[in-house]
Design an enzyme around this catalytic site. Sequence first.
Site, mmCIF file in Angstrom:
data_model
loop_
_atom_site.group_PDB
_atom_site.id
_atom_site.type_symbol
_atom_site.label_atom_id
_atom_site.label_comp_id
_atom_site.label_asym_id
_atom_site.label_seq_id
_atom_site.Cartn_x
_atom_site.Cartn_y
_atom_site.Cartn_z
ATOM 1 N N LYS B 79 -19.909 21.028 -32.902
ATOM 2 C CA LYS B 79 -19.336 20.532 -31.654
ATOM 3 C C LYS B 79 -17.810 20.540 -31.802
ATOM 4 O O LYS B 79 -17.286 20.182 -32.873
ATOM 5 C CB LYS B 79 -19.851 19.111 -31.420
ATOM 6 C CG LYS B 79 -19.531 18.509 -30.062
ATOM 7 C CD LYS B 79 -20.159 17.110 -29.954
ATOM 8 C CE LYS B 79 -19.929 16.471 -28.599
ATOM 9 N NZ LYS B 79 -20.553 15.133 -28.501
ATOM 10 N N SER B 154 -23.099 14.648 -24.266
ATOM 11 C CA SER B 154 -21.944 15.521 -24.282
ATOM 12 C C SER B 154 -22.065 16.723 -25.238
ATOM 13 O O SER B 154 -21.295 17.672 -25.111
ATOM 14 C CB SER B 154 -20.714 14.713 -24.677
ATOM 15 O OG SER B 154 -20.841 14.207 -25.987
ATOM 16 N N SER B 178 -25.491 11.322 -26.807
ATOM 17 C CA SER B 178 -24.911 12.665 -26.677
ATOM 18 C C SER B 178 -25.527 13.723 -27.579
ATOM 19 O O SER B 178 -25.220 14.903 -27.435
ATOM 20 C CB SER B 178 -23.401 12.622 -26.919
ATOM 21 O OG SER B 178 -22.751 12.131 -25.779
#
Lengths: 509, 488
Positions: B79, B154, B178
């Site tokens: 990420k 996310s 997330s």
Amino acid sequence: MASNLKYLAIMDFTTIIGLEIHVQLQTKTKLFCGCPTTFNPDQPNIQTCPVCLGLPGALPVMNRDAFALSLKTAMALNLELANFTKWDRKQYYYPDLPKGYQISQYDLPFSSKGWLEIDVPSTGETRRIRIIRAHLEEDAGKNLHDESGRGSDSQVDLNRAGTPLLEIVSEPDLRTAEEAKTYMEEMRLLLLAIGVSDCNMQEGSMRCDANVNLHVHENGETIPTPIVEVKNLNSFRFLEAAIEFEVKRQCAEWQRTHIRMGAPGGYKTTRGFDPNRGVTFEQRGKEEAADYRYFPDPDLVPVTVTDEQLVAIRSTLVEFPAARRRRYQQQLGLSAYDARVIADQGAEFANYFDAVTSLCGDGKQAANWLTQDVLREMNERRLSISEFPISSALLGALLVRVTKSELTIKAAREVFATLLKEWEEQEVAPSAERIEAIIKERGLATVNDTGAIESVVMAVIGRNEKAVADLRAGKMQAIGAIVGQVMKELKGADAKVVRQMILDKVGIS
Amino acid sequence: MSLVTSTTSELLGQLASRSVSAVEVTQSYLDAIQRRDGQVGALLSVTADSALAQAAEVDRRRAAGEAVGALAGLPIVLKDNICTQGIKTTCASKMLKDFVPPYDAHVATRLKQADAILLGKANLDEFAMGSSSENSALGKTVNPWSFEHAAGGSSGGSAAAVSAGFAPLALGSDTGGSIRQPASFCGVVGLKPTYGRVSRFGLVAYASSLDQIGPFARDVSGAALLLDAISGHDRRDSTSVDAPPTLTAATVEQPLSGLRVGIAREHFVAGLDPEVEAAVRRAVEVYKSLGATIVDISLPHSKYAIAVYYLIACSEASSNLARYDGVHYGHRATEFSNLVEMYKASRSEGFGDEVKRRIMLGAYALSAGYYDAYYLKALKVRRLIRQDFDAAFQNVDVIASPVNPTPAFKLGEMTADPLKMYLADIYTISANLAGLPGISIPAGMSASGLPIGLQLLAAPFEEEKLLRAARMFEREHGPAPMSWKSGV
């Protein structure tokens, strides 16, 4: 200023002063990262890493040494230690604050409620100044501005960012600029003595903010005037001058406005001090404009202190300057002045004094030597006591001969001066052997042998008929020349003994 | 083609036996990215050259008989809020779009030591704030199962990458769900470890007391392997727990006997999609059939979780994001007349709406006069939520629940109503507030062909139990299907 002085004369008021002293702790590394804390203004931003630069993703880790030094300081200041303390973020925007917050301590500082005693020179009074709290925080960096407001850019040096800083907040117990100065001086001596900071004020290792206001006594009422915080005072002289200026300014302000603390317009304000003009100037208005939005730093864990840690730290504490002064006066019979001169030179000098005293067994004698001879020679040569060539052991060995009457003070001074001269001119290290040799070479040993003194006295009398005649004729000053000649031959003789013997021999008693 | 549909353990077996090289594996995934990421938008950057070089080095060492790490030759994406030295780490924000960290996050270092191959950085909601990856300023990620649907967030890029066969493994971060929510949307396994299990050093902070890095994989054992590689104490993170790395991969295949599965009555209420509820109920039946005891439990304070979460997370975010002021790095406005104007302009331009919204909420909650009523109260309720779980875990080993009230929603469907988006975090948020480990595993498909996840939560530091329990279900239910077969 003349009009201000007029107010001073007619107003009845008490000055109320509280100090916030910031002290940089003497750690090798910063409070939350491994960067060195060296003062290095010539190479900006080299003592930095992702943590103290506040880069994304970097996390702080508490420096245990800094915390230990803080605990030590708190003990020396008689502060109560919290067994649980935490870190908070104090949030504001400024270019020298890379994270947008300062890691500090808000509602649970590691220590609170202590005191420091000061001896106020002008009154001789001992006053106990209460301390509200001491907490640990990280220092910010330094902004270098183009003061014109336009033109070249401002620059930021983050070498200092993250340096451990102890903030020590006093109660508003100080009443005069002199007391404030004395308090800060005493604080400095104490912190130097326990070795937690170098307290170098030029480099900003020790600085303070002074909160000053007046309690005006009018018509049986005591009215507080708005508090003024004078920021960033980095010398004793500036602190004293800033407070003295504020007192006059606030008197005039009171006369002009009659605004009391808390009334409309009676907000706490922040001022700076201009040392060139000796005046303070307004920096920030309403105190409530600043909301720091403190909250516990989620990147750091609360700190608990164990009894074992406290015992270990307490064992490293040394005698404090105030206690030393008291001991010198009470146990060694020193004058308050001498006690202060010795203790205030710092722990190393005072330790030297203690060593000399214990060797020669005479504190007053040792004090005379230290405050006169040793200090003078040190200052002339710009030496620290640790660099001084005559060790405490040697000076003690020399002075013990004086206390045992083996050497007169005058003779000891000659040895002392000779040792220094040899060291300076011939690079001969002072030693016990050299002391012995100098005494021998120069015949400085005290002569207690009456027969020897008598034969010299008789010989000198025989050579000085005129002086003897004058003496007999009642001109007592004539004895000086005779004593002088005897002493020249018998350096170690006691001049009083010689003098008496001359009078006996000449027949005047 | 077979390489990119393989599970982690299949790939590792082939690599270890040298029936396939790390370069071949890496190249297959790079090809898949090349072919399909234009549509999916999972990645913000692809580090093809360094990945192939790293893979070649692994092959060389393996051929030379030298020791290699536990993930040797396995591609992975991170990420883009996890710092990678010399590789842009943008947080999908205009603010950091050119930020190149001078250091590796702890997990990035650990992955290098394990010889995993970094393929690139995955898209996310800006600064990890969001549930759909639509808040990215730098890219648009869609659900590999249906391009009209959100990949979740996310960590949407990480989940989509594993789902679409761009990498067998990915790392995300989970602050309120997330990792687990996008895992459920994309039909992959996503694990949020116990708070403190994985160092946060180098994870760009959103909400420090809630953030935790965790793995994505196509199956439970892959997630276990990756957790083992990244967990363990790191002295650079004061909140990292002083415990050795986990060894969950070694035991993940062993079923648990006497497993007690908790079902919280607060979890099955209005707003829960019937297909999702049915999938969870079916999963519970699977556990029953495996001999588990099903225990009804109550988490009475869970109704406060969303309010508490948004107070705490936003408060911390308002502080964590203060450093992006245009002074030292990141976006700086060009038009300003003084310092305060520079701050205002830089931050106004650099941050997106959702980030600004959360900064404002947080700054408000921490303000003088509001702190006690909001932030402090939230901390107290947080403790009560943790106590609910402590009590529940006296009687159960894991708690089974939905991950999200619905399968993936349509792109744009929720953006107009931030509050509705926040409320969908109901099942995932409590684990962050209580610091618990939680996992999302594929548990079925909706009638419209979208994956549905099952969430399991365990007591703190019970990752081993959690993964074994998850594997028990996975073995019965079958592994996650590949999304590209069914739609891409």
